[in-house]
Design an enzyme around this catalytic site. Structure first.
Site, PDB file in Angstrom:
ATOM      1  N   HIS A   1     119.979  49.771 -58.161  1.00 19.31           N
ATOM      2  CA  HIS A   1     119.082  50.404 -59.134  1.00 19.31           C
ATOM      3  C   HIS A   1     119.244  51.924 -59.125  1.00 19.31           C
ATOM      4  O   HIS A   1     119.783  52.473 -60.079  1.00 19.31           O
ATOM      5  CB  HIS A   1     117.621  50.007 -58.914  1.00 19.31           C
ATOM      6  CG  HIS A   1     117.371  48.543 -58.939  1.00 19.31           C
ATOM      7  ND1 HIS A   1     117.718  47.742 -60.010  1.00 19.31           N
ATOM      8  CD2 HIS A   1     116.820  47.708 -58.016  1.00 19.31           C
ATOM      9  CE1 HIS A   1     117.397  46.494 -59.751  1.00 19.31           C
ATOM     10  NE2 HIS A   1     116.854  46.448 -58.544  1.00 19.31           N
TER      11      HIS A   1
ATOM     12  N   ASP B   1     120.600  40.329 -60.984  1.00 18.31           N
ATOM     13  CA  ASP B   1     119.339  40.564 -60.277  1.00 18.31           C
ATOM     14  C   ASP B   1     118.383  39.382 -60.362  1.00 18.31           C
ATOM     15  O   ASP B   1     118.588  38.358 -59.718  1.00 18.31           O
ATOM     16  CB  ASP B   1     118.715  41.854 -60.801  1.00 18.31           C
ATOM     17  CG  ASP B   1     117.584  42.383 -59.920  1.00 18.31           C
ATOM     18  OD1 ASP B   1     117.252  41.718 -58.917  1.00 18.31           O
ATOM     19  OD2 ASP B   1     117.027  43.447 -60.218  1.00 18.31           O
TER      20      ASP B   1
END
Length: 449
Positions: A267, A318
């Protein structure tokens, strides 16, 4: 020996025409020859692309896709989504995890991913105690990878605390938590559990700076590489890190850990220009998950400047709310277009934005997952495009990527081979029917529980 012939292929040195590829009995590439006529016994195909790495997956979350899309009593955010996730994991055992992961992995292969980085933190039984076979959940993931055929980089997660400063874990996190000693035993069991898989890798994953102390982080690093860590995903996380240490998460990590090319910072959404420059200088990969980051309302990574300055990056699915390589790349580019009110921002050195996106994600995924490229001696992992798809009419070379990323869906991928074995034909995984049937049976029980 198998022999393949392709009308065109994207090789490490660029596009080539009339490419013959020889694959030995072990599924490794024995020879690559461009400008070669097809031979009578060759398996003939259109366009070859190397398989992509999916550098960040929580496979079990495929089973909860769509379950958190109902507005609550308060403002919804990552943190309210996390509460839904905690409730979901309390319904999963190794058999359920294997069934959910198998479906996620075949969907990844159908989307053009041939290796997955599984950021695996669901370790213990429902009480929070280790399974009798300590690596039972890792073994479930290995079984799913074996059934689907995907290459697995397993990243067992170390999770010890609930927040910065060593705040004790809460009961909802009991299935994730380890001490350093119990994690070392778990890591050994996980390594054993994946040892029979072709091309498997194992790394480590300190979950986040919230979930490990500085002393624990230092103790973990000698165990294995690559090293993956969630970082700076949410603004609340940044604020809490500043309150704890006086530094922002990426700033603190770069100053206190030996971050280098073996690291993947997942991220890294909320970073300053100074942190961006430091991350680029470290050689680490930024693990971007645009579809999940959009779904969770995380924010937008400063990709325009990061790419322009030579930063390394890759993509991951994810939470697996949707599994689509092209959609991840498209969402990444479109987020930057909306942010900067401009177009064609992430092509890097490529005139074609689609080609630049694919190249960046391919290189970053290989680095972050310790994978290999499409070269002699490497596993024969590749994708073929549906040459007769309307989106590809009149296209060749880099313009194929623009069609793949911006004007089509998963049906643009026709075939996928892993270690020389075809696992996807006509866009469909060869085991889809049986895997889907088991997934449906398991999920009916899970959701009725």
């Amino acid at each position: 020996m198998q022999n393949f012939w392709f009308s065109a292929a994207l090789l490490p040195e660029g596009w080539a025409k009339s490419v013959r590829v020889a694959v030995d009995g072990a599924g490794l590439i024995a020879a690559i020859t461009a400008d070669a006529p097809a031979q009578p016994d060759d398996s003939r195909h259109g366009v070859l692309l190397p398989g992509m790495g999916n550098l960040h997956s929580h496979a079990f979350q495929r089973g909860m896709a769509g379950l958190a899309e109902v507005r609550g009593d308060s403002t919804d955010s990552f943190w309210t989504w996390r509460d839904t996730m905690y409730r979901f994991v309390d319904r999963l055992d190794p058999d359920a995890l294997a069934a959910i992961a198998a479906l996620a992995y075949i969907e990844m292969l159908e989307a053009g991913f041939t290796r997955v980085g599984e950021f695996h933190y669901l370790h213990h039984d429902l009480t929070g105690a280790p399974y009798a076979a300590r690596g039972a959940m890792a073994a479930a993931l290995a079984a799913a990878a074996d059934e689907s055929g995907i290459a697995l980089t397993l990243l067992p997660v170390f999770y010890a605390t609930a927040d910065f400063g060593g705040v004790p874990a809460n009961p909802a996190q009991r299935r994730f938590i380890n001490s350093l000693d119990s994690y070392a035993a778990l890591h050994d069991a996980s390594r054993t559990g994946i040892a029979g898989l072709d091309d498997s890798r194992i790394g480590i994953a300190p979950h986040s700076l919230r979930a490990v102390t500085p002393e624990q982080l230092r103790a973990l690093l000698p165990l294995a590489a690559p090293v993956h860590i969630h970082i700076a995903e949410q603004q609340r996380e940044v604020d809490a890190c500043l309150a704890w240490s006086g530094a922002r998460p990426v700033e603190w990590l770069l100053a206190n850990a030996p971050v280098d090319a073996d690291w993947c910072l997942v991220h890294a959404t909320h970073i300053t220009p100074a942190e961006r420059i430091g991350l680029i200088a470290s050689g680490a990969v930024a693990g971007l998950c645009p579809v999940t980051e959009a779904n969770l309302g995380d924010g937008i990574f400063p990709a325009r400047d990061f790419v322009a300055e030579g930063g390394r990056w890759g993509i991951g699915s994810d939470s697996n709310v949707a599994i689509d390589m092209a959609e991840e790349l498209r969402t990444l580019e479109y987020g930057q277009r909306l942010l900067h009110q401009s177009r064609n921002l992430l092509g890097g050195a490529h005139a074609s934005t689609g080609a630049g996106l694919f190249a960046g994600a391919l290189a970053g995924g290989q680095q972050a997952l310790h994978g290999t490229g499409f070269t002699v001696g490497a596993p024969a992992d590749f994708v073929t495009l549906a040459a007769d798809h309307p989106a590809f009419v009149g296209r060749d070379g880099d313009s194929l990527f623009d069609a793949l990323v911006f004007s089509g869906r998963r049906d643009l991928i026709d075939g996928v081979w892993r270690r020389g074995r075809q696992v996807v034909a006509a866009g469909r995984h060869v085991a889809r029917d049986s895997v889907t049937a088991r997934y449906l049976a398991v999920m009916r029980k899970v959701l009725a529980g």
